[in-house]
Scaffold this active site. Sequence first.
Site, short mmCIF file in Angstrom:
data_model
loop_
_atom_site.label_atom_id
_atom_site.label_comp_id
_atom_site.label_asym_id
_atom_site.label_seq_id
_atom_site.Cartn_x
_atom_site.Cartn_y
_atom_site.Cartn_z
N GLY A 58 -4.99 -4.70 7.57
CA GLY A 58 -6.08 -3.80 7.94
C GLY A 58 -7.00 -4.37 8.98
CB THR A 96 1.06 0.35 5.33
OG1 THR A 96 1.18 -0.88 4.60
CG2 THR A 96 2.39 0.62 6.01
N GLY A 97 -0.32 -2.20 6.52
CA GLY A 97 -0.24 -3.48 7.23
C GLY A 97 -1.57 -4.18 7.16
NE ARG A 109 -9.19 -6.77 3.68
CZ ARG A 109 -8.22 -5.87 3.75
NH1 ARG A 109 -8.10 -4.93 2.84
NH2 ARG A 109 -7.35 -5.89 4.75
CB VAL A 110 -13.66 -2.45 3.69
CG1 VAL A 110 -13.13 -1.04 3.90
CG2 VAL A 110 -14.76 -2.45 2.62
N GLY A 111 -10.35 -2.83 4.19
CA GLY A 111 -9.31 -2.79 5.21
C GLY A 111 -9.35 -1.47 5.98
CG ASP A 112 -5.62 -0.08 7.41
OD1 ASP A 112 -5.52 -1.07 6.65
OD2 ASP A 112 -4.75 0.81 7.47
CB THR A 165 -0.85 -0.06 1.29
OG1 THR A 165 -1.80 -1.10 1.11
CG2 THR A 165 -1.54 1.23 1.63
#
Length: 299
Positions: free
Chosen positions: A213, A210-211, A187-190, A159
Site C-alpha cells: 500500500g 492489492t500489494g 498504519r494505513v495502506g491503500d 488482501t
Amino acid sequence: MLLLAHGGAGTKKPSKAALKKLHESLKKGYGILEAGGTALQAVIGTIAMLEDSGLFNAGLGANLQLDGIRRLDAAVMEGSRLQAGSVIGLEGIQNPIKAASIVMESPHKILTNIGAKVLAAAYNLKPLPDIDEKYLERLKKMTAGEYELVRIFKKHFSTVGAVALDSNGDIAAGSSTGGVALMLPGRVGDTPIIGAGVYAENKTGAVSCTGRGEDIIRIALAKEVSMRMIEKTPLRAAREALKKILEIGGDAGLLALNRQGKFAIIHTTEKMPGGYAGKDGIIVKEGFTRVRPKNSHMR
Ligand code: ASP
C-alpha cells in the site's frame, strides 16, 4: 454481467482451500448479478464471503498490528453515482466491506474506527471473534524470525478485492484488508483510500488493487488505471500503471474492468490468486498476467 475477484498479490502459492473459496465467492457474487442484483451488491457479497472464510488477510483472517490488535480497512465505490465509502482501522467487526458500504450511504465518505464502529453497531454487523491461543501459535510459527517477517512484509499479501459489471451496465469495485505484516499500530495502506486501492466510474472503469500500500498510494494506482482506460483497454492501462509501480520499487496487482466487459487480472508479483465469473462459467487460477521489471537485477 461479469465479476472478478482476487485473493492478494504475493509470492506464496495459494492453498487449495483459498482457491476453492475464491471459486465459491465468485459463484455467490455472480448469482447476485444473475438475480438482478447490482454490481455493488455483488462486490460486497463476494468480499464478505472471503472475509468470513478466515483464509485471507481480511475480516476473520486479518493480520495483527504490532500491538496485537486487528485493525481492518475496506472501501467500496460504484461507478454510476460516483459514490464511495471506506473504513480505516476498524476493530471488532468481521465485515469491514459492509461497514464501508454503510459509510457510503451516510453523509460521510471515510470513517476511522471510532465512527465506523458506531455505524456497524447500528446496522448489527457481525462482531469479529477474539483471537484464540491456537491462532496466535500458528501466527508465531508462520512469522518465526525477523528475516521471515521482513520477507513477508515485502513480498506476501492476501488482501481481497472484487469488481463487477451488472445487467444495467453499472460497475463497482471493493477491497478489504488486514494490512501488511510488521505494521506499526495506526498504519494505513491503500485499501481504504479512494483512488488508491479502489476506484469505479462508469465512463472509465472499475479497479481494485492489492500489494504494498505504501507504494500504491504514491501513484493513486486505482485512479491512474481507471483514467488510462478512457482511451485504452483495461489490460493496456493496467500494464502501464503497474510499470510505474515497478519504477518506484513497488509491487502490486489489480483487477480492472470496463463497461464493455473487457477486463484484466494482472500483477507484478509471482502470484495473485483470483478469477472471474461470466456467462461461460467460472475460472480461478493462482496467477494471471505478470508485469515484470525491465532490469530485474537492479531490484
Ligand atoms: N494493499 C494492502 C495494504 O497495503 C495489502 C495487500 O494488498 O495485501 O494494506
